[in-house]
Scaffold this motif. Structure first.
Motif, short mmCIF file in Angstrom:
data_model
loop_
_atom_site.label_atom_id
_atom_site.label_comp_id
_atom_site.label_asym_id
_atom_site.label_seq_id
_atom_site.Cartn_x
_atom_site.Cartn_y
_atom_site.Cartn_z
N SER A 173 37.76 71.75 116.43
CA SER A 173 38.91 72.75 116.17
C SER A 173 40.30 71.84 115.33
N ALA A 174 40.20 70.69 115.88
CA ALA A 174 41.12 69.95 115.13
C ALA A 174 40.90 69.56 113.70
N PHE A 175 39.67 69.53 113.58
CA PHE A 175 39.34 69.14 111.99
C PHE A 175 39.59 70.38 111.18
N LEU A 227 41.58 72.71 111.93
CA LEU A 227 42.99 72.94 111.78
C LEU A 227 43.55 72.06 110.56
N LEU A 228 43.11 70.88 110.66
CA LEU A 228 43.76 70.01 109.41
C LEU A 228 43.03 70.50 108.33
N ILE A 246 46.16 75.08 102.78
CA ILE A 246 47.47 76.05 102.79
C ILE A 246 48.65 75.19 102.04
N PHE A 247 48.96 73.81 102.82
CA PHE A 247 49.85 73.15 102.19
C PHE A 247 49.80 72.34 101.10
N GLU A 250 59.38 68.81 98.85
CA GLU A 250 58.44 69.85 98.20
C GLU A 250 58.56 71.16 98.74
N SER A 294 44.99 73.38 106.98
CA SER A 294 46.49 72.91 106.62
C SER A 294 46.56 72.47 105.36
N ASN A 295 45.49 71.59 105.12
CA ASN A 295 45.52 70.79 103.93
C ASN A 295 45.25 71.77 102.65
N LYS A 302 52.97 71.20 99.45
CA LYS A 302 54.15 71.50 100.16
C LYS A 302 53.82 70.38 101.37
N VAL A 303 53.76 69.13 101.08
CA VAL A 303 53.57 68.06 102.21
C VAL A 303 54.59 67.60 102.88
N ILE A 304 55.93 67.34 101.85
CA ILE A 304 56.85 66.33 102.44
C ILE A 304 58.10 67.21 102.10
#
Lengths: 230, 180
Positions: free
Chosen positions: B15-17, B19-20, B26-27, B35, B23-24, B30-32
């Motif tokens: 599940s963590a993978f 989510l990561l 979708i974002f 941005e 997120s990678n 827009k990482v930092i």
């Protein structure tokens, strides 16, 4: 085990205690929109973190004031299921809170200063997972009653170095942009030099936090199955 | 216990993978923090143009117009005019234009403009062979704020910039030149 998780959901989210969570959300929302635009900057991190933390600690709290621990273990429930259910519950809560904050903050809304970025998700996940990894084994060993005041202190102490590491990683990523020069001194400067973005970045940091979380689950299992419930 | 532990751990890792990975995706860009908002650099600009000059009792007044093209509120920190040949020694400081019957507000709102006036006092003369009055350099630095609280208070700085431009004017320079 699934029913234990359901029980945690019911005690923390459906009964009266949800008032405290609604209050936190309302306070942050009001501060963000009306009084302090500066608050919008940290709200996407603070809100899911605080709410998840309150919900998870409340699950322990209500177990302790209801005395449900002894009652549940008198049923045909294995001790290890208690541990698994708490860890899985906290994971589900943090995933849910991240999802909800993404629904609200996913784009730049209400003329706010910024939208949700990956760094926010990284902050919430890592700080939450490692705080939980630190306080859960202690709660299982000494019981919630004794750990009540220490929980928050340990979480805050643990979150400080983690947020430092995350901000230095972000700083390093900023410095790679062509128009940006970054000036760092002191301890931050040392961290800045050491961190190599190929090996230490947001993804690997999150994976390390998950592994610490799983390791803490292993320790809690060992502690709890050997514990005498009096 | 071991089998269950492995199953649960693998479930958590998976599940963590997921989510990561999500997120990678979708974002992606827009990482930092820098941005997360609209691009700063494009949005912090002011436009300065030469307006007019006139002769008064105090001296020769050169007026420039500062227009705020950004989406933030601009506040000029300082603005100076100086002949390029002597820019290290002498500069004329710009003062905000006083508008009769106007309300003074701090800073320049979006799409607004303000006048700034440089006064070359009477009694100063320049050598025509060494100094060119018609092509002076204008240095300026601007702070950008996001919110305005009343007429005199600006809140929350988002950045600042400074630059210099070449200002051509059509001063009646014969008056200011002295021939050797």
């Amino acid at each position: 085990m699934i029913n234990l998780i359901k029980k945690d959901f019911i005690t923390t989210l459906r009964v009266r205690p949800s008032k405290s969570i609604l209050m936190v959300i309302a306070v942050v929302a009001i501060l963000s929109i009306f009084i302090m635009p500066l608050f919008q900057y940290i709200a996407p991190v603070m809100l899911p973190l605080i709410v998840s933390y309150i919900v998870v600690i409340n699950s322990f709290y209500y177990d302790s004031i209801n005395g449900s621990e002894r009652f549940i273990l008198a049923l045909p429930v294995k001790k290890e299921d208690m541990v698994y259910s708490k860890y899985l519950f906290s994971l589900i809560i943090v995933f849910l809170s991240i999802f909800v904050i993404y629904l609200f903050y996913g784009g730049i809304i209400f003329d706010s200063i910024r939208g949700l970025i990956f760094q926010d998700v990284v902050y919430v996940l890592n700080i939450f997972l490692i705080s939980i990894a630190c306080i859960f084994p202690l709660n299982f060993k000494f019981g919630y009653g004794k750990m009540q005041s220490l929980n928050l202190i340990i979480s805050i102490m643990v979150s400080i170095p983690i947020s430092k590491i995350i901000s230095v990683i972000a700083l390093k990523m900023e410095s790679l942009k062509p128009t940006v020069t970054v000036n760092v001194e002191g301890f931050t400067g040392i961290l800045f030099e050491i961190i190599d973005l190929k090996y230490v970045n947001f993804n690997t940091l999150t994976i390390v936090s998950i592994l610490i979380f799983i390791f803490s689950m292993y320790i809690s299992l060992k502690i709890y199955t050997k514990k005498d419930i009096l | 216990m071991n089998k269950k532990f492995i199953v649960v751990s693998l479930g958590i890792l998976l599940s963590a993978f997921i989510l990561l990975g999500l997120s990678n995706l979708i974002f992606k860009d827009k990482v930092i923090y820098s941005e997360g908002s609209d691009s700063y650099l494009d949005n912090m600009k002011v436009e300065i143009t030469y307006d007019d000059y006139k002769e008064t009792n105090d001296g020769y007044e050169i007026k420039v117009n500062v227009k705020n093209n950004s989406k933030y509120i601009a506040s000029i920190r300082d603005i100076k005019l100086s002949p390029q040949e002597i820019s290290n020694s002498m500069e004329f400081r710009g003062i905000e234009e006083y508008v009769e019957n106007g309300d003074y507000i701090m800073g320049i709102n979006t799409e607004g403009s303000k006048g700034y006036i440089f006064t070359i006092p009477k009694g100063i003369y320049f050598d025509k062979n060494l100094i060119d009055i018609n092509n002076m350099r204008l240095y300026y630095s601007v702070d950008f704020y996001r919110y305005r609280i009343g007429e005199n208070t600006l809140f929350m700085s988002v950045g600042s910039m400074s630059d210099s431009i070449l200002l051509k004017n059509n001063l009646n320079t014969e008056v200011l030149y002295i021939n050797n």
